[in-house]
Design a protein around this motif. Structure first.
Motif, short mmCIF file in Angstrom:
data_model
loop_
_atom_site.label_atom_id
_atom_site.label_comp_id
_atom_site.label_asym_id
_atom_site.label_seq_id
_atom_site.Cartn_x
_atom_site.Cartn_y
_atom_site.Cartn_z
N ALA A 64 16.96 14.95 -1.94
CA ALA A 64 15.69 15.95 -1.96
C ALA A 64 14.01 15.72 -2.85
O ALA A 64 14.58 15.98 -3.85
CB ALA A 64 16.48 16.94 -2.23
N HIS A 65 12.80 15.69 -2.01
CA HIS A 65 12.14 15.74 -2.72
C HIS A 65 10.74 17.01 -2.73
O HIS A 65 10.84 16.85 -1.09
CB HIS A 65 10.98 14.10 -3.07
N LEU A 66 10.19 17.49 -3.17
CA LEU A 66 9.00 18.58 -3.36
C LEU A 66 7.74 18.12 -3.61
O LEU A 66 7.54 17.28 -4.76
CB LEU A 66 9.42 19.92 -3.64
N ILE A 67 6.77 17.34 -2.33
CA ILE A 67 5.39 16.76 -2.88
C ILE A 67 4.34 17.34 -2.85
O ILE A 67 4.28 18.03 -1.75
CB ILE A 67 5.54 15.52 -1.75
N THR A 68 3.98 18.06 -3.61
CA THR A 68 3.06 19.11 -3.79
C THR A 68 1.24 18.51 -3.82
O THR A 68 1.30 17.29 -4.37
CB THR A 68 3.12 20.26 -4.61
N SER A 82 14.37 23.73 -7.42
CA SER A 82 15.61 23.07 -9.07
C SER A 82 16.44 22.91 -8.19
O SER A 82 17.36 21.48 -8.90
CB SER A 82 16.43 24.80 -8.84
N ARG A 83 16.32 21.85 -6.78
CA ARG A 83 17.69 21.49 -6.15
C ARG A 83 16.74 20.45 -5.52
O ARG A 83 17.16 18.99 -5.11
CB ARG A 83 18.69 21.98 -4.92
N CYS A 84 15.36 19.69 -6.44
CA CYS A 84 14.74 18.88 -5.84
C CYS A 84 13.65 17.82 -6.97
O CYS A 84 13.55 18.88 -7.94
CB CYS A 84 12.94 19.31 -4.60
N GLN A 85 13.42 16.53 -6.59
CA GLN A 85 12.64 15.94 -7.35
C GLN A 85 11.22 16.49 -7.05
O GLN A 85 10.53 16.63 -5.92
CB GLN A 85 12.49 14.23 -7.67
N ILE A 86 10.16 17.51 -8.52
CA ILE A 86 8.58 17.49 -8.01
C ILE A 86 7.76 16.50 -8.02
O ILE A 86 7.64 16.05 -8.92
CB ILE A 86 8.81 18.45 -8.50
N HIS A 87 7.61 16.58 -7.18
CA HIS A 87 5.80 15.17 -7.21
C HIS A 87 4.46 16.06 -6.55
O HIS A 87 4.28 16.41 -5.36
CB HIS A 87 6.49 14.25 -6.55
N LYS A 88 3.52 16.27 -8.21
CA LYS A 88 2.27 16.76 -7.90
C LYS A 88 1.50 15.14 -7.94
O LYS A 88 1.25 14.55 -8.24
CB LYS A 88 1.87 17.08 -9.33
N LEU A 89 0.42 15.23 -6.63
CA LEU A 89 -0.38 14.07 -6.33
C LEU A 89 -1.21 14.80 -7.04
O LEU A 89 -2.19 16.13 -6.51
CB LEU A 89 -0.56 14.38 -4.35
N LYS A 90 -2.03 14.31 -7.58
CA LYS A 90 -3.51 14.47 -8.24
C LYS A 90 -4.72 14.12 -7.30
O LYS A 90 -4.79 12.89 -6.40
CB LYS A 90 -3.48 13.32 -9.82
N LYS A 91 -6.26 14.43 -7.97
CA LYS A 91 -6.99 14.35 -7.03
C LYS A 91 -7.25 12.39 -7.89
O LYS A 91 -6.67 11.80 -8.29
CB LYS A 91 -7.86 15.02 -6.94
N LEU A 92 -8.29 12.29 -6.21
CA LEU A 92 -8.34 10.56 -6.69
C LEU A 92 -9.74 10.82 -7.41
O LEU A 92 -10.20 11.37 -7.78
CB LEU A 92 -8.40 9.75 -5.12
N SER A 93 -9.44 9.14 -8.55
CA SER A 93 -10.76 9.22 -8.83
C SER A 93 -11.63 8.69 -8.06
O SER A 93 -11.11 7.97 -6.89
CB SER A 93 -9.88 7.70 -9.99
N ASP A 94 -12.38 7.87 -9.45
CA ASP A 94 -14.25 8.10 -8.52
C ASP A 94 -13.94 6.67 -8.02
O ASP A 94 -14.82 6.50 -6.39
CB ASP A 94 -15.25 8.25 -9.81
N SER A 95 -13.35 5.79 -8.84
CA SER A 95 -13.36 4.38 -8.09
C SER A 95 -12.28 4.20 -6.34
O SER A 95 -12.94 3.22 -5.92
CB SER A 95 -13.03 3.58 -9.20
N GLU A 96 -11.08 5.26 -6.85
CA GLU A 96 -10.12 4.95 -5.75
C GLU A 96 -11.00 5.53 -4.35
O GLU A 96 -10.91 5.25 -3.05
CB GLU A 96 -9.05 6.30 -5.63
N ILE A 97 -12.24 6.96 -4.64
CA ILE A 97 -12.67 7.44 -3.73
C ILE A 97 -13.55 6.74 -2.89
O ILE A 97 -14.18 6.47 -1.86
CB ILE A 97 -13.60 9.06 -4.07
N ASP A 98 -14.27 5.88 -3.90
CA ASP A 98 -15.59 4.71 -3.50
C ASP A 98 -14.86 4.11 -2.80
O ASP A 98 -15.17 3.16 -1.62
CB ASP A 98 -15.81 4.01 -5.36
N GLU A 99 -13.60 3.46 -2.79
CA GLU A 99 -12.85 2.04 -1.99
C GLU A 99 -12.17 2.87 -1.18
O GLU A 99 -12.27 2.19 0.40
CB GLU A 99 -11.28 1.74 -2.50
N PHE A 100 -11.58 4.64 -0.73
CA PHE A 100 -11.40 5.26 0.15
C PHE A 100 -12.98 4.97 1.37
O PHE A 100 -12.61 4.92 2.75
CB PHE A 100 -11.40 6.70 -0.01
N ILE A 101 -13.80 5.20 1.35
CA ILE A 101 -14.92 5.38 1.95
C ILE A 101 -15.82 3.98 2.15
O ILE A 101 -15.82 3.92 3.06
CB ILE A 101 -16.28 6.67 1.36
#
Length: 322
Positions: A32-36, A147-166
């Motif tokens: 079980a995982h919680l992705i936020t 408490s029964r999940c592993q929790i993973h917080k997704l952070k905002k993309l870096s400037d270079s990652e946003i450039d790559e996405f665009i």
């Protein structure tokens, strides 16, 4: 480079994705995982990539053993009846192999009753069943579930990652538009898609600059009628407030420098120049505070119509000539 069985062009969240894949390959992936993370940050892509690896597939298509669940049409929450159907589905045998993945989108929209009904399955799912909960606000998830999940917080993309996405998605974008898009995105790639492809967002941008123009010009009754428009797009409140703040930012920057090249919303430069003559720094800072307070209220699920009414009323009271 993350080894991916899903989308090879997923950008960002490298550490979380790598940890997922390593855990799956080593047989240590928790059930079980919680992705936020914010809307548009990439939760669905990360979850689908993990699901593809879990069931051992390389070519993406719809698979019976990847079950995606969302809020029912015309509902504001995930009901206990919907969760019972998900539990029933989790108890069915996998169709192809011996693994099945349940992905629950907007899990923070589960009612308390629904969360309590889901608790036992999350704690002890059937053999071979993996549950991935996706949410924006984990504070709305019961502690007993977290408490029964592993929790993973997704952070905002870096400037270079946003450039790559665009670059990958919009290779022909003009430099001025790219600048505006990046500023609006603030590290969230889904906002880029809204900015460029969403006609509703284009309408919102146009309306918001006119609202700024009308703060000093329109009478209070006329100005407050904007509440109806804003409430119509209440599900896009983050985009609305981000766009509004970007206009205020541009007005402040132009007042300070008078330089067009520093403006984010260059397509609205004529409006920006006019507004620099209308608002004082104090009033612009007051509007920033008003918008941030509006954000806090909307995050707390206060009635959107009432929140926007108060926001507009307060903005109107800030009118001033510099």
């Amino acid at each position: 480079m993350v080894k991916s069985m899903k989308f090879d062009n997923i950008i960002g969240h490298t550490d979380i994705r790598k940890n997922f894949i390593n855990a799956i390959e080593s047989g240590n992936f928790s059930h079980a995982h919680l992705i936020t993370g914010e809307d548009g940050i990439g939760k669905s892509f990360v979850a689908l990539e993990a699901a593809m690896n879990i069931i051992g597939k390389e070519i993406y298509r719809e698979y019976a053993d990847i079950v995606e669940c969302r809020i029912a049409n015309n509902r504001k929450s995930i009901s206990v009846d919907q969760i019972r159907k998900i539990i029933e589905e989790s108890n069915k045998k996998a169709y192809e192999g011996n693994r099945k993945v349940i992905i629950l989108h907007d899990s923070d929209k589960m009612t308390t009753q629904a969360q309590n009904a889901f608790l036992k399955t999350i704690e002890e799912p059937p053999d071979g069943v993996f549950i991935l909960l996706l949410c924006e606000n984990q504070e709305k998830i019961l502690d007993t579930i977290k408490s029964r999940c592993q929790i993973h917080k997704l952070k905002k993309l870096s400037d270079s990652e946003i450039d790559e996405f665009i670059y990958n998605k919009y290779p022909n974008i003009l430099e001025d538009e790219k600048k505006a898009v990046k500023a609006f995105a603030d590290g969230v790639p889904g906002r880029i898609v809204s900015f460029i492809d969403n006609d509703s967002f284009k309408e919102i941008r146009e309306k918001l600059i006119n609202i700024m123009m009308d703060v000093n010009n329109a009478d209070i009754e006329t100005f407050l009628k904007n509440e109806e428009f804003l409430t119509k797009y209440k599900d896009m409140w983050q985009e609305i407030l981000t766009c509004l703040l970007s206009y205020v930012r541009d007005i402040i920057i132009y007042k300070e420098t008078g330089m067009d090249e520093l403006i984010i919303n260059l397509d609205k430069i004529s409006y920006i120049k006019k507004l620099t003559e209308v608002f004082s720094y104090n009033k612009l800072n007051s509007i920033i505070d008003i918008v941030n307070n509006t954000k806090s209220n909307l995050e707390s699920n206060v009635n959107a119509s009432m929140v926007y009414h108060i926001m507009l009323l307060n903005m109107k009271e800030t009118k001033s000539f510099s």
